[in-house]
Design a protein around this motif. Structure first.
Motif, PDB file in Angstrom:
ATOM      1  N   LYS A 190       2.037  -0.950   6.209  1.00 16.38           N
ATOM      2  CA  LYS A 190       2.694  -0.047   5.374  1.00 16.38           C
ATOM      3  C   LYS A 190       4.076  -0.286   5.316  1.00 16.38           C
ATOM      4  O   LYS A 190       4.767  -0.256   4.362  1.00 16.38           O
ATOM      5  CB  LYS A 190       2.197   1.381   5.529  1.00 16.38           C
ATOM      6  CG  LYS A 190       0.649   1.604   5.073  1.00 16.38           C
ATOM      7  CD  LYS A 190       0.082   2.857   4.783  1.00 16.38           C
ATOM      8  CE  LYS A 190      -1.245   3.062   4.027  1.00 16.38           C
ATOM      9  NZ  LYS A 190      -1.678   4.469   3.612  1.00 16.38           N
TER      10      LYS A 190
ATOM     11  N   GLN B  30      -3.244  13.401   6.679  1.00 18.22           N
ATOM     12  CA  GLN B  30      -3.645  12.645   5.182  1.00 18.22           C
ATOM     13  C   GLN B  30      -3.263  11.295   5.617  1.00 18.22           C
ATOM     14  O   GLN B  30      -3.873  10.157   5.339  1.00 18.22           O
ATOM     15  CB  GLN B  30      -2.620  13.350   4.198  1.00 18.22           C
ATOM     16  CG  GLN B  30      -3.106  14.163   3.257  1.00 18.22           C
ATOM     17  CD  GLN B  30      -3.065  15.537   4.167  1.00 18.22           C
ATOM     18  OE1 GLN B  30      -2.130  15.733   4.594  1.00 18.22           O
ATOM     19  NE2 GLN B  30      -4.034  16.403   3.672  1.00 18.22           N
ATOM     20  N   GLU B  31      -2.606  11.025   6.448  1.00 19.53           N
ATOM     21  CA  GLU B  31      -2.066   9.665   6.890  1.00 19.53           C
ATOM     22  C   GLU B  31      -2.104   9.590   8.218  1.00 19.53           C
ATOM     23  O   GLU B  31      -1.318  10.282   9.185  1.00 19.53           O
ATOM     24  CB  GLU B  31      -0.898   9.109   6.476  1.00 19.53           C
ATOM     25  CG  GLU B  31      -0.697   8.930   4.834  1.00 19.53           C
ATOM     26  CD  GLU B  31      -1.181   7.414   4.733  1.00 19.53           C
ATOM     27  OE1 GLU B  31      -1.354   6.633   5.857  1.00 19.53           O
ATOM     28  OE2 GLU B  31      -1.425   7.200   3.316  1.00 19.53           O
ATOM     29  N   THR B  32      -3.000   8.486   9.086  1.00 18.44           N
ATOM     30  CA  THR B  32      -2.670   8.137  10.545  1.00 18.44           C
ATOM     31  C   THR B  32      -1.994   6.899  10.712  1.00 18.44           C
ATOM     32  O   THR B  32      -2.819   5.927   9.925  1.00 18.44           O
ATOM     33  CB  THR B  32      -3.966   8.658  11.419  1.00 18.44           C
ATOM     34  OG1 THR B  32      -4.571   9.779  10.923  1.00 18.44           O
ATOM     35  CG2 THR B  32      -3.878   8.058  12.727  1.00 18.44           C
TER      36      THR B  32
ATOM     37  N   GLU C  59       0.799  -1.182   0.152  1.00 18.95           N
ATOM     38  CA  GLU C  59      -0.068   0.107  -0.057  1.00 18.95           C
ATOM     39  C   GLU C  59       0.807   1.247   0.002  1.00 18.95           C
ATOM     40  O   GLU C  59       1.860   1.405   0.732  1.00 18.95           O
ATOM     41  CB  GLU C  59      -0.890   0.040   1.297  1.00 18.95           C
ATOM     42  CG  GLU C  59      -1.782  -1.183   1.263  1.00 18.95           C
ATOM     43  CD  GLU C  59      -3.032  -0.794   0.546  1.00 18.95           C
ATOM     44  OE1 GLU C  59      -3.336   0.614   0.104  1.00 18.95           O
ATOM     45  OE2 GLU C  59      -4.181  -1.490   0.248  1.00 18.95           O
TER      46      GLU C  59
ATOM     47  N   ASP D 265      -0.527   8.278   1.309  1.00 19.50           N
ATOM     48  CA  ASP D 265      -1.199   9.398   0.807  1.00 19.50           C
ATOM     49  C   ASP D 265      -0.064  10.651   0.961  1.00 19.50           C
ATOM     50  O   ASP D 265      -0.071  11.001   2.287  1.00 19.50           O
ATOM     51  CB  ASP D 265      -2.491   9.739   1.362  1.00 19.50           C
ATOM     52  CG  ASP D 265      -3.217  10.869   0.863  1.00 19.50           C
ATOM     53  OD1 ASP D 265      -2.563  11.396  -0.238  1.00 19.50           O
ATOM     54  OD2 ASP D 265      -4.332  11.023   1.254  1.00 19.50           O
TER      55      ASP D 265
ATOM     56  N   LYS E 231      -6.800  -3.002   8.140  1.00 20.87           N
ATOM     57  CA  LYS E 231      -5.985  -1.878   7.683  1.00 20.87           C
ATOM     58  C   LYS E 231      -4.538  -2.454   7.007  1.00 20.87           C
ATOM     59  O   LYS E 231      -4.029  -3.387   7.972  1.00 20.87           O
ATOM     60  CB  LYS E 231      -5.667  -0.921   8.749  1.00 20.87           C
ATOM     61  CG  LYS E 231      -7.099  -0.125   9.224  1.00 20.87           C
ATOM     62  CD  LYS E 231      -7.729   0.835   7.968  1.00 20.87           C
ATOM     63  CE  LYS E 231      -9.156   1.213   8.418  1.00 20.87           C
ATOM     64  NZ  LYS E 231      -9.070   2.067   9.226  1.00 20.87           N
TER      65      LYS E 231
ATOM     66  N   ASN F 102      -7.783   1.767  16.504  1.00 25.76           N
ATOM     67  CA  ASN F 102      -8.773   1.829  15.333  1.00 25.76           C
ATOM     68  C   ASN F 102      -9.864   2.194  15.577  1.00 25.76           C
ATOM     69  O   ASN F 102     -10.447   3.183  15.028  1.00 25.76           O
ATOM     70  CB  ASN F 102      -8.603   0.457  14.468  1.00 25.76           C
ATOM     71  CG  ASN F 102      -9.014   0.884  12.899  1.00 25.76           C
ATOM     72  OD1 ASN F 102      -8.671   1.793  12.336  1.00 25.76           O
ATOM     73  ND2 ASN F 102      -9.971  -0.071  12.571  1.00 25.76           N
TER      74      ASN F 102
ATOM     75  N   ASN G 246      -9.400   5.215  13.566  1.00 28.01           N
ATOM     76  CA  ASN G 246     -10.047   4.939  12.150  1.00 28.01           C
ATOM     77  C   ASN G 246      -8.596   5.062  11.357  1.00 28.01           C
ATOM     78  O   ASN G 246      -8.680   5.577  10.343  1.00 28.01           O
ATOM     79  CB  ASN G 246     -11.080   5.445  11.529  1.00 28.01           C
ATOM     80  CG  ASN G 246     -11.401   4.840  10.111  1.00 28.01           C
ATOM     81  OD1 ASN G 246     -11.161   3.752  10.126  1.00 28.01           O
ATOM     82  ND2 ASN G 246     -11.980   5.474   9.313  1.00 28.01           N
ATOM     83  N   PHE G 247      -7.320   4.586  12.128  1.00 33.39           N
ATOM     84  CA  PHE G 247      -6.150   4.852  11.127  1.00 33.39           C
ATOM     85  C   PHE G 247      -5.807   4.383   9.792  1.00 33.39           C
ATOM     86  O   PHE G 247      -6.843   3.448   9.259  1.00 33.39           O
ATOM     87  CB  PHE G 247      -5.031   4.581  11.926  1.00 33.39           C
ATOM     88  CG  PHE G 247      -5.003   3.040  12.691  1.00 33.39           C
ATOM     89  CD1 PHE G 247      -4.899   2.073  11.547  1.00 33.39           C
ATOM     90  CD2 PHE G 247      -5.177   2.779  13.952  1.00 33.39           C
ATOM     91  CE1 PHE G 247      -4.573   0.763  11.987  1.00 33.39           C
ATOM     92  CE2 PHE G 247      -5.060   1.413  14.211  1.00 33.39           C
ATOM     93  CZ  PHE G 247      -4.930   0.428  13.361  1.00 33.39           C
ATOM     94  N   ASP G 248      -5.015   4.778   9.109  1.00 33.31           N
ATOM     95  CA  ASP G 248      -4.766   4.405   7.585  1.00 33.31           C
ATOM     96  C   ASP G 248      -3.814   3.199   7.325  1.00 33.31           C
ATOM     97  O   ASP G 248      -4.067   2.634   6.257  1.00 33.31           O
ATOM     98  CB  ASP G 248      -4.351   5.504   6.729  1.00 33.31           C
ATOM     99  CG  ASP G 248      -5.347   6.807   6.862  1.00 33.31           C
ATOM    100  OD1 ASP G 248      -6.404   6.592   6.364  1.00 33.31           O
ATOM    101  OD2 ASP G 248      -4.910   7.852   7.715  1.00 33.31           O
ATOM    102  N   GLY G 249      -3.093   2.991   8.518  1.00 37.19           N
ATOM    103  CA  GLY G 249      -2.061   1.794   8.220  1.00 37.19           C
ATOM    104  C   GLY G 249      -1.229   1.419   9.337  1.00 37.19           C
ATOM    105  O   GLY G 249      -1.281   1.978  10.541  1.00 37.19           O
TER     106      GLY G 249
END
Length: 442
Positions: free
Chosen positions: A270, A214-216, A91, A94, A267, A236, A240-243
């Motif tokens: 990364k 943009q990224e958490t 992934e 962002d 998720k 999460n 609601n983190f991104d990675g």
């Protein structure tokens, strides 16, 4: 990395070795051992059961190709399912904002501050970004100092405000500062706690709402196994983190977090941390990790690391020196430095197919080259450029100066001579002679 899991999966998949066909009985026997290996690696029981059920369903629905043994087919099925379980594809981050804001979260001791520095170093050197680190941990003693030390180490500016105890205000001021000095990525290091608590979650949630990153990213210590997965779920639910970032994968990790965290929080992983150095950061590729878990190595990542350290101009100079028989110890030393930059030796060995099994039980020191370097540094510039000048008295002086024995100095000279001859043959296309020499070196 995952040595214990790799060994147990290898034993489990050997159950099918020698069988002419896949049957419900031998598949059940194999997958029982696979499930046991996953549970020993601290993979959630439900996930392990679903995993083996899926593999069984696929195995029984396939005819073994004439080019494949049943065991080979099972390895492929397990590899494909492991890849899917860990996320399928790598992934991307962002980085669309101006500046792009990355919020780091996690428990205390997970390696969050160190990884913030690694990420800044990665974005600076590999993505040509200009990052800014922001110190928002106002509780842990010396947390701000630690981030400043990391920033100095990698040449990245750190924004902090020691007189302010409001992390939300510091984060917002850090982003404003980034805009004023032209930084296009802001990495915000937040406070961790020893356990998930309401105060911690409220604080990180307030920062998140205020800066809209943009990224958490959630940083987790992979050595904590299933506890890491449970903590990730708690974070999460709030962020609601991104990675996910998995740190300390170079340690004695069982692998449960890497295998099951994606299916629990949905998720992607990364990045992974594979050592203490600032360069010890890798993009997480599920298929490559599955290969490594199954003992197949990771040649693609090994080549990528080598290419990152490859200096084309230096390579041309060395080629000319080899052609003129002028390859010396200074050139040899520069090659060693390039290898060391690729990462710790144990991690590199794990990327070579079959090497993990062959080197099982051996403690590969990260300072494996220190004796060689000490010997070379004890030589004069003239001796390094013309190794043929090294007579008995010079060798004695070098051994004393490097804290080694004359035998070790002689061994290095012999290996250097053999390597120089091989490199010369490779340039001249002497493939057969080189193979003979390699056999003689054993």
């Amino acid at each position: 990395m995952f040595d214990n899991l790799s060994e147990k999966l290898d034993k489990a998949l050997h159950v099918l070795k020698g069988h002419g066909q896949i049957t419900e009985i031998n598949v059940a026997e194999t997958l029982k051992e696979v499930r046991r290996a996953l549970l020993d690696a601290d993979v959630n029981f439900k996930i392990a059961k679903e995993f083996t059920n899926t593999v069984k369903e696929k195995a029984m629905g396939q005819n073994v190709l004439t080019t494949l043994q049943p065991g080979q087919l099972m390895v492929k099925l397990v590899k494909d399912e492991l890849t899917e379980l860990m996320g399928g594809d790598a992934e991307e981050m962002d980085l669309s904002g101006n500046p792009s804001v990355i919020l780091m979260s996690g428990l205390q001791g997970s390696g969050k501050t160190t990884f913030s520095g690694k990420l800044a170093n990665y974005l600076k050197n590999k993505k040509t970004k200009k990052p800014l680190l922001v110190a928002c941990d106002v509780y842990r003693p010396a947390a701000i100092d630690q981030l400043h030390v990391v920033g100095d180490q990698i040449g990245v500016e750190v924004y902090s405000d020691r007189d302010n105890n409001d992390p939300v205000a510091i984060a917002k001021a850090g982003i404003a500062h980034a805009k004023s000095v032209g930084c296009n990525v802001v990495i915000i290091d937040t406070a961790g706690r020893l356990a998930v608590d309401e105060q911690m979650m409220t604080e990180i949630s307030n920062i998140h709402k205020a800066i809209q990153p943009q990224e958490t990213l959630f940083v987790v210590d992979s050595m904590t196994g299933q506890d890491a997965v449970n903590t990730a779920k708690a974070f999460n639910d709030v962020l609601n983190f991104d990675g996910v970032i998995l740190t300390k994968l170079d340690g004695d990790t069982r692998g449960g977090a890497a295998i099951s965290i994606k299916s629990v929080v949905d998720k992607p992983i990364k990045f992974i941390g594979t050592g203490e150095k600032m360069e010890a950061i890798d993009v997480f590729h599920p298929s490559r990790m599955a290969d490594r878990i199954l003992g197949m190595g990771d040649v693609v990542s090994l080549v990528e690391r080598a290419q990152e350290q490859f200096d084309e101009e230096q390579a041309r100079k060395i080629q000319k020196k080899i052609a003129k028989n002028k390859f010396g110890f200074d050139d040899f030393l520069s090659q060693i430095q390039q290898i060391k930059k690729m990462g710790n030796m144990k991690d590199l060995m794990g990327m070579i197919p079959g090497a993990g099994k062959a080197l099982k039980g051996l403690d590969i020191d990260d300072d494996a080259f220190k004796h060689i370097e000490a010997i070379i540094h004890s030589m004069t510039p003239d001796e390094r450029s013309t190794p043929s000048k090294l007579n008995a008295s010079r060798k004695k002086r070098i051994a004393a100066g490097s804290g080694t024995s004359i035998q070790e100095v002689n061994q290095l000279l012999k290996q250097f001579d053999q390597m120089s001859k091989m490199m010369k043959m490779m340039q001249g296309g002497g493939g057969k002679k080189m193979m003979q020499m390699m056999q003689n070196m054993r």
